[in-house]
Design a protein around this motif. Sequence first.
Motif, PDB file in Angstrom:
ATOM      1  N   UNK A 202       0.827  -1.203   0.000  1.00  0.00           N
ATOM      2  CA  UNK A 202       0.000   0.000   0.000  1.00  0.00           C
ATOM      3  C   UNK A 202       0.866   1.259   0.000  1.00  0.00           C
ATOM      4  N   UNK A 203       1.968   1.238   0.762  1.00  0.00           N
ATOM      5  CA  UNK A 203       2.866   2.387   0.791  1.00  0.00           C
ATOM      6  C   UNK A 203       3.536   2.603  -0.572  1.00  0.00           C
ATOM      7  N   UNK A 204       3.923   1.513  -1.226  1.00  0.00           N
ATOM      8  CA  UNK A 204       4.536   1.630  -2.544  1.00  0.00           C
ATOM      9  C   UNK A 204       3.546   2.184  -3.566  1.00  0.00           C
ATOM     10  N   UNK A 205       2.301   1.719  -3.493  1.00  0.00           N
ATOM     11  CA  UNK A 205       1.273   2.243  -4.399  1.00  0.00           C
ATOM     12  C   UNK A 205       1.035   3.728  -4.152  1.00  0.00           C
ATOM     13  N   UNK A 206       1.074   4.128  -2.879  1.00  0.00           N
ATOM     14  CA  UNK A 206       0.849   5.535  -2.557  1.00  0.00           C
ATOM     15  C   UNK A 206       1.981   6.406  -3.102  1.00  0.00           C
ATOM     16  N   UNK A 207       3.231   5.956  -2.936  1.00  0.00           N
ATOM     17  CA  UNK A 207       4.357   6.726  -3.466  1.00  0.00           C
ATOM     18  C   UNK A 207       4.311   6.802  -4.989  1.00  0.00           C
ATOM     19  N   UNK A 208       3.918   5.700  -5.631  1.00  0.00           N
ATOM     20  CA  UNK A 208       3.830   5.694  -7.092  1.00  0.00           C
ATOM     21  C   UNK A 208       2.757   6.664  -7.574  1.00  0.00           C
ATOM     22  N   UNK A 209       1.643   6.706  -6.849  1.00  0.00           N
ATOM     23  CA  UNK A 209       0.575   7.630  -7.218  1.00  0.00           C
ATOM     24  C   UNK A 209       1.015   9.076  -7.024  1.00  0.00           C
ATOM     25  N   UNK A 210       1.779   9.332  -5.963  1.00  0.00           N
ATOM     26  CA  UNK A 210       2.279  10.676  -5.722  1.00  0.00           C
ATOM     27  C   UNK A 210       3.239  11.115  -6.834  1.00  0.00           C
ATOM     28  N   UNK A 211       4.084  10.209  -7.271  1.00  0.00           N
ATOM     29  CA  UNK A 211       5.021  10.542  -8.352  1.00  0.00           C
ATOM     30  C   UNK A 211       4.277  10.860  -9.642  1.00  0.00           C
ATOM     31  N   UNK A 212       3.250  10.063  -9.932  1.00  0.00           N
ATOM     32  CA  UNK A 212       2.461  10.304 -11.160  1.00  0.00           C
ATOM     33  C   UNK A 212       1.755  11.637 -11.079  1.00  0.00           C
ATOM     34  N   UNK A 213       1.176  11.940  -9.905  1.00  0.00           N
ATOM     35  CA  UNK A 213       0.464  13.216  -9.751  1.00  0.00           C
ATOM     36  C   UNK A 213       1.427  14.398  -9.906  1.00  0.00           C
ATOM     37  N   UNK A 214       2.635  14.261  -9.365  1.00  0.00           N
ATOM     38  CA  UNK A 214       3.619  15.344  -9.480  1.00  0.00           C
ATOM     39  C   UNK A 214       4.022  15.553 -10.939  1.00  0.00           C
ATOM     40  N   UNK A 215       4.158  14.445 -11.665  1.00  0.00           N
ATOM     41  CA  UNK A 215       4.533  14.547 -13.078  1.00  0.00           C
ATOM     42  C   UNK A 215       3.441  15.214 -13.896  1.00  0.00           C
ATOM     43  N   UNK A 216       2.201  14.833 -13.657  1.00  0.00           N
ATOM     44  CA  UNK A 216       1.072  15.440 -14.397  1.00  0.00           C
ATOM     45  C   UNK A 216       0.959  16.911 -14.068  1.00  0.00           C
ATOM     46  N   UNK A 217       1.129  17.281 -12.811  1.00  0.00           N
ATOM     47  CA  UNK A 217       1.036  18.690 -12.419  1.00  0.00           C
ATOM     48  C   UNK A 217       2.133  19.514 -13.079  1.00  0.00           C
ATOM     49  N   UNK A 218       3.328  18.948 -13.185  1.00  0.00           N
ATOM     50  CA  UNK A 218       4.434  19.665 -13.819  1.00  0.00           C
ATOM     51  C   UNK A 218       4.180  19.859 -15.307  1.00  0.00           C
ATOM     52  N   UNK A 219       3.536  18.870 -15.942  1.00  0.00           N
ATOM     53  CA  UNK A 219       3.258  18.966 -17.376  1.00  0.00           C
ATOM     54  C   UNK A 219       2.231  20.056 -17.677  1.00  0.00           C
ATOM     55  N   UNK A 220       1.290  20.276 -16.760  1.00  0.00           N
ATOM     56  CA  UNK A 220       0.245  21.277 -16.985  1.00  0.00           C
ATOM     57  C   UNK A 220       0.704  22.695 -16.661  1.00  0.00           C
ATOM     58  N   UNK A 221       1.811  22.900 -15.974  1.00  0.00           N
ATOM     59  CA  UNK A 221       2.281  24.231 -15.579  1.00  0.00           C
ATOM     60  C   UNK A 221       2.888  24.953 -16.788  1.00  0.00           C
ATOM     61  N   UNK A 222       2.436  26.207 -17.171  1.00  0.00           N
ATOM     62  CA  UNK A 222       2.969  26.928 -18.344  1.00  0.00           C
ATOM     63  C   UNK A 222       4.414  27.338 -18.108  1.00  0.00           C
ATOM     64  N   UNK A 223       5.213  27.391 -19.171  1.00  0.00           N
ATOM     65  CA  UNK A 223       6.623  27.784 -19.025  1.00  0.00           C
ATOM     66  C   UNK A 223       6.747  29.236 -18.579  1.00  0.00           C
ATOM     67  N   UNK A 224       7.783  29.534 -17.882  1.00  0.00           N
ATOM     68  CA  UNK A 224       7.998  30.906 -17.402  1.00  0.00           C
ATOM     69  C   UNK A 224       8.352  31.830 -18.576  1.00  0.00           C
ATOM     70  N   UNK A 225       7.938  33.131 -18.476  1.00  0.00           N
ATOM     71  CA  UNK A 225       8.173  34.098 -19.552  1.00  0.00           C
ATOM     72  C   UNK A 225       9.652  34.472 -19.640  1.00  0.00           C
ATOM     73  N   UNK A 226      10.090  34.700 -20.841  1.00  0.00           N
ATOM     74  CA  UNK A 226      11.473  35.118 -21.074  1.00  0.00           C
ATOM     75  C   UNK A 226      11.645  36.552 -20.564  1.00  0.00           C
ATOM     76  N   UNK A 227      12.678  36.757 -19.803  1.00  0.00           N
ATOM     77  CA  UNK A 227      12.902  38.115 -19.262  1.00  0.00           C
ATOM     78  C   UNK A 227      13.212  39.139 -20.348  1.00  0.00           C
ATOM     79  N   UNK A 228      13.562  38.622 -21.553  1.00  0.00           N
ATOM     80  CA  UNK A 228      13.875  39.553 -22.632  1.00  0.00           C
ATOM     81  C   UNK A 228      12.621  40.042 -23.353  1.00  0.00           C
TER      82      UNK A 228
END
Length: 262
Positions: A202-228
Amino acid sequence: MKHSTLAAALLAWALSVMAGPASDTEIVYKAMTEVGCYSQVPTFKDLGKYTYQSSGYCQHQCVPQGYPVMALYDGGHCLCGKKLPPKSTKTDKSNCDKSCDGWPDEYCGGSDAYTVILTGLEDDVPTMDESSATTDGVSKTLTTQAGKTIWVTAEATQQSEEEDDGPNTAGIAAGVVVGILGLVGILAGAFFFYKRQKRKRAEEEYRRAQDINSFVAAAKTPPSEDSRWDGEYMAQRRFSNGSIADDEDFSRRILKVTNPDR
């Protein structure tokens, strides 16, 4: 005894008619003979207390079982025996002072004494040896072993014979208990091992789910604007603001030359 032999015989006959089985009519009950009062009756079989106890009733209990001697005790108990008690156990008749519960005209022993009577089944009844005398109501047998005199209780002898004839009950019981405890220990260990493995999965499944959620959240975050990138400038810029080639980098402020005449 207070009543006559004829009265006892009539009472015995009446009891046999009222309570005796059908086969009891074939038994011939002879006149009873009182032997005396005894402090002990070793090896006698106690038939228990009866509300309407009497010598006649006790005779009808002992004779069908083949006992030539009977004893009455404490007003209501009937005992049967094969031999007369040892002579050393005979006591004063005044100790047998309790009236029979079912026939007050006769005595049925006392609180610590027995009225011993011959049932009439045998004319010549043997007497027990003195070695069969009892101490504190426990039958003992006199034996000699290695020059020493030893009193062996009948109960101990019987118990020893039973132990020799069969398996060791205590050992078997102890083995069964140990086996059951061992089985319980194995089952408990298996249960806790299963629970631990389940929790680990159960702990391994929970960590795996957390990793997947973190990856999906990172994919949906827009890239930061260029300072130039100058957003305000680009909003005000017109296509003809300068003569710099279109493939230049317009994200920066650059020097522009405009024709004032236009």
